[in-house]
Design a protein around this motif. Structure first.
Motif, PDB file in Angstrom:
ATOM      1  N   LEU A  50       0.834  -1.202   0.000  1.00 58.23           N
ATOM      2  CA  LEU A  50       0.000   0.000   0.000  1.00 58.23           C
ATOM      3  C   LEU A  50       0.873   1.257   0.000  1.00 58.23           C
ATOM      4  O   LEU A  50       0.606   2.213  -0.737  1.00 58.23           O
ATOM      5  CB  LEU A  50      -0.936   0.000   1.221  1.00 58.23           C
ATOM      6  N   ILE A  51       1.916   1.230   0.813  1.00 58.06           N
ATOM      7  CA  ILE A  51       2.791   2.407   0.880  1.00 58.06           C
ATOM      8  C   ILE A  51       3.479   2.628  -0.470  1.00 58.06           C
ATOM      9  O   ILE A  51       3.551   3.743  -0.978  1.00 58.06           O
ATOM     10  CB  ILE A  51       3.818   2.250   2.026  1.00 58.06           C
ATOM     11  N   LEU A  72      -3.387  -6.201  -4.873  1.00 60.53           N
ATOM     12  CA  LEU A  72      -4.102  -6.057  -3.596  1.00 60.53           C
ATOM     13  C   LEU A  72      -5.427  -6.813  -3.649  1.00 60.53           C
ATOM     14  O   LEU A  72      -5.757  -7.593  -2.754  1.00 60.53           O
ATOM     15  CB  LEU A  72      -4.347  -4.566  -3.341  1.00 60.53           C
ATOM     16  N   GLU A  73      -6.152  -6.594  -4.727  1.00 57.10           N
ATOM     17  CA  GLU A  73      -7.452  -7.233  -4.852  1.00 57.10           C
ATOM     18  C   GLU A  73      -7.298  -8.755  -4.960  1.00 57.10           C
ATOM     19  O   GLU A  73      -7.964  -9.511  -4.252  1.00 57.10           O
ATOM     20  CB  GLU A  73      -8.197  -6.659  -6.062  1.00 57.10           C
ATOM     21  N   GLU A  74      -6.378  -9.183  -5.817  1.00 55.57           N
ATOM     22  CA  GLU A  74      -6.199 -10.633  -6.022  1.00 55.57           C
ATOM     23  C   GLU A  74      -5.851 -11.357  -4.730  1.00 55.57           C
ATOM     24  O   GLU A  74      -6.396 -12.414  -4.421  1.00 55.57           O
ATOM     25  CB  GLU A  74      -5.064 -10.890  -7.032  1.00 55.57           C
ATOM     26  N   ARG A  75      -4.938 -10.770  -3.978  1.00 57.78           N
ATOM     27  CA  ARG A  75      -4.491 -11.429  -2.743  1.00 57.78           C
ATOM     28  C   ARG A  75      -5.674 -11.663  -1.801  1.00 57.78           C
ATOM     29  O   ARG A  75      -5.810 -12.730  -1.199  1.00 57.78           O
ATOM     30  CB  ARG A  75      -3.422 -10.534  -2.093  1.00 57.78           C
ATOM     31  N   HIS A  76      -6.545 -10.660  -1.679  1.00 57.76           N
ATOM     32  CA  HIS A  76      -7.657 -10.799  -0.727  1.00 57.76           C
ATOM     33  C   HIS A  76      -8.801 -11.630  -1.301  1.00 57.76           C
ATOM     34  O   HIS A  76      -9.436 -12.391  -0.575  1.00 57.76           O
ATOM     35  CB  HIS A  76      -8.114  -9.413  -0.264  1.00 57.76           C
ATOM     36  N   ILE A 125      -3.479   3.619   3.923  1.00 57.95           N
ATOM     37  CA  ILE A 125      -2.777   2.390   4.304  1.00 57.95           C
ATOM     38  C   ILE A 125      -3.511   1.593   5.384  1.00 57.95           C
ATOM     39  O   ILE A 125      -3.227   0.425   5.586  1.00 57.95           O
ATOM     40  CB  ILE A 125      -1.302   2.635   4.702  1.00 57.95           C
ATOM     41  N   ALA A 126      -4.490   2.221   6.040  1.00 57.50           N
ATOM     42  CA  ALA A 126      -5.290   1.469   7.020  1.00 57.50           C
ATOM     43  C   ALA A 126      -6.203   0.469   6.308  1.00 57.50           C
ATOM     44  O   ALA A 126      -6.794  -0.405   6.947  1.00 57.50           O
ATOM     45  CB  ALA A 126      -6.112   2.433   7.879  1.00 57.50           C
ATOM     46  N   ILE A 127      -6.297   0.583   5.013  1.00 58.81           N
ATOM     47  CA  ILE A 127      -7.197  -0.311   4.279  1.00 58.81           C
ATOM     48  C   ILE A 127      -6.700  -1.765   4.325  1.00 58.81           C
ATOM     49  O   ILE A 127      -7.498  -2.704   4.284  1.00 58.81           O
ATOM     50  CB  ILE A 127      -7.417   0.243   2.846  1.00 58.81           C
ATOM     51  N   GLY A 128      -5.410  -1.959   4.500  1.00 58.20           N
ATOM     52  CA  GLY A 128      -4.888  -3.328   4.638  1.00 58.20           C
ATOM     53  C   GLY A 128      -5.509  -4.045   5.829  1.00 58.20           C
ATOM     54  O   GLY A 128      -5.933  -5.211   5.734  1.00 58.20           O
ATOM     55  N   GLU A 129      -5.599  -3.368   6.940  1.00 55.47           N
ATOM     56  CA  GLU A 129      -6.176  -3.959   8.141  1.00 55.47           C
ATOM     57  C   GLU A 129      -7.690  -4.132   7.980  1.00 55.47           C
ATOM     58  O   GLU A 129      -8.269  -5.112   8.451  1.00 55.47           O
ATOM     59  CB  GLU A 129      -5.882  -3.070   9.361  1.00 55.47           C
TER      60      GLU A 129
END
Ligand code: ASP
Ligand code: MG
Length: 468
Positions: A50-51, A72-76, A125-129
């Motif tokens: 994200l950073i 990002l999308e694929e991983r989740h 970057i809080a979107i990861g959590e």
């Protein structure tokens, strides 16, 4: 909430569908015995991704930004598909797309501005959590454990220091009572995002890299938890980094003060700020390995029974030593020191250790390499006149150094220990550059030449028989 257990799962403990399954199983097992709140990090590597994306955006690299969005999308999506039966995926996949869309919008704004304002970075970057909390809560529900994802921006109220915010405990406690306690009473397992918070007026913040530990301790304190368990990928707090010292072993118990010193000086198990909210309430913390949950881990408490001598040694290799030296004896060294430290504080630079010895009041201190430039700039502007007129020698920066810290409550009043430690280091023909020991005698900080750092760690570990 007398019986409440707060558990935090770090990035590697939620780094894949399989790891999330383990985290959920450990959580559900505890929840059968008592009320539980869990705090989750982003999947390992996601915060870095994200950073990096925000940097692509700032630099005008839209292709890089978009390729990261896809990753990002694929991983989740992949984690979601591996965890949930097809019939239960739809709302979660929708949630993932929504969060990725939010990240897309924020970073698109950065691209337009060619800038990454700190507050937008924190929001982004809080979107990861938020992604990992969403998936884990859904998986728990699918497994029959009632759970709900909670965005800590609604709960943890912080100051406005974006990127490294501090909690406002009174307001946070009120919010936790209002938003989290009712969930617990209703038998729901709250899955709270680590790392993030928001100011009282709702601007998103983060608590600093690795800050999910801190989130968990803030919530444990706010909710008056009985215990906090921090799940990581190592067996607990060790006498040294096992990659440097094969004989390093896990410590059964350490004090809050020891753990804080170790974290502060480079041990990676705990975020340095984690323990502060817990000390006053004496909430014990367990550091445990989610890859080997049957192992006891390390317990962190206010006081331990036996504690002899030095118990652990840590090191930091990415540091720089900055020295300030008056060129003229008429210069008031104390004033120079005060102004230099003031400038560092304003620039948000952390001073890792500080020593001064000569009568000319030259002094040197250690900062993290990544903060070195900020440190020097801040001091050069605060001391511009003295530097320009030659009252002060040019600020000297030495990056070929490393810090080792020897920690133990029992070092207090143990004569000869410092001497033995220095002798052990010099036996390896490693030059000691600076030394600092506070009056608490809890830690001896030693700066050595960088190339000797690892050998110095091994020498101290052996000399103090920490492995036994
Ligand atoms: N995800 C954040 C980071 O990587 C916070 C954490 O993992 O504790 O820094
Ligand atoms: Mg992490």
């Amino acid at each position: 909430m007398k019986d409440l257990l707060v558990m935090k799962f770090g990035g590697t403990s939620v780094g894949s569908a399989e790891r999330m399954r383990t985290a959920a199983t450990l959580s559900a097992a505890q929840k059968r015995k008592r009320p539980v709140v869990i705090v989750v990090s982003a999947m390992s590597g996601v915060t870095d991704l994200l950073i990096e994306t925000t940097k692509h955006a700032e630099g005008g690299d839209d292709a890089g930004r978009k390729s990261n969005l896809r990753k990002l999308e694929e991983r989740h999506v992949q984690a979601c598909e591996e965890l949930l039966p097809a019939a239960k995926r739809k709302p979660v996949l929708g949630g993932i797309r929504e969060l990725v869309g939010e990240f897309d919008r924020i970073t698109h704004g950065m691209l337009m501005l060619e800038d990454r304002p700190p507050r937008s970075v924190d929001e982004a970057i809080a979107i990861g959590e938020r992604l990992s909390a969403l998936i884990i809560a859904a998986y728990l529900n699918a497994q029959g454990t009632k759970a709900e994802a909670v965005n800590a921006a609604e709960v943890i109220v912080t100051d406005a220091v974006f990127g490294s915010a501090s909690p406002l405990m009174e307001q946070t406690t009120a919010r936790a009572r209002k938003l989290i306690a009712p969930l617990i009473r209703a038998g729901v397992l709250p899955v709270v995002t680590g790392f993030n918070g928001a100011t009282a007026d709702g601007r998103p913040t983060t608590l600093g890299r690795g800050g999910s530990d801190f989130s968990a301790s803030i919530l444990a304190a706010a909710l008056g938890a009985r215990e906090l368990w921090i799940w990581t990928d190592v067996d607990g707090i060790m006498t040294a980094d096992p990659r440097l010292v094969p004989e390093a072993r896990v410590l059964e118990e350490v004090t809050y003060r020891e753990a804080a010193e170790l974290a502060y000086n480079g041990a990676k198990v705990l975020h340095p700020r984690t323990l502060a909210p817990l000390v006053e309430r004496r909430i014990p913390v367990w550091s445990k390995n989610s890859f080997a949950p049957e192992k006891p881990g390390t317990k962190i408490v206010s006081r331990i029974r036996s504690s002899n001598g030095a118990r652990a040694v840590t090191s930091l290799g990415k540091v720089a030593m900055v020295s300030l030296e008056p060129a003229q004896a008429t210069l008031n060294g104390t004033h120079v020191m005060a102004r230099a430290l003031g400038a560092l504080a304003r620039a948000n630079v952390e001073v890792l250790s500080l020593s001064s010895s000569s009568y000319r009041q030259s002094f040197c201190f250690l900062v993290r390499s990544e903060e070195k430039e900020r440190a020097v700039e801040a001091m050069e502007s605060a001391l511009a006149l003295e530097l320009a007129h030659g009252y002060l020698r040019p600020i000297d920066v030495d990056e070929q150094v490393g810090l080792l810290a020897v920690v133990g409550e029992g070092m207090q009043g143990t004569p000869g220990l410092a001497g033995r430690i220095f002798t052990a280091i010099s036996r390896e023909r490693i030059n000691i550059i600076a030394i600092a020991q506070g009056s608490s005698e809890l830690t001896i900080a030693i700066v050595v030449r960088r190339e000797g750092l690892e050998a110095a760690v091994r020498a101290v570990h052996a000399e103090c028989a920490m492995g036994k």
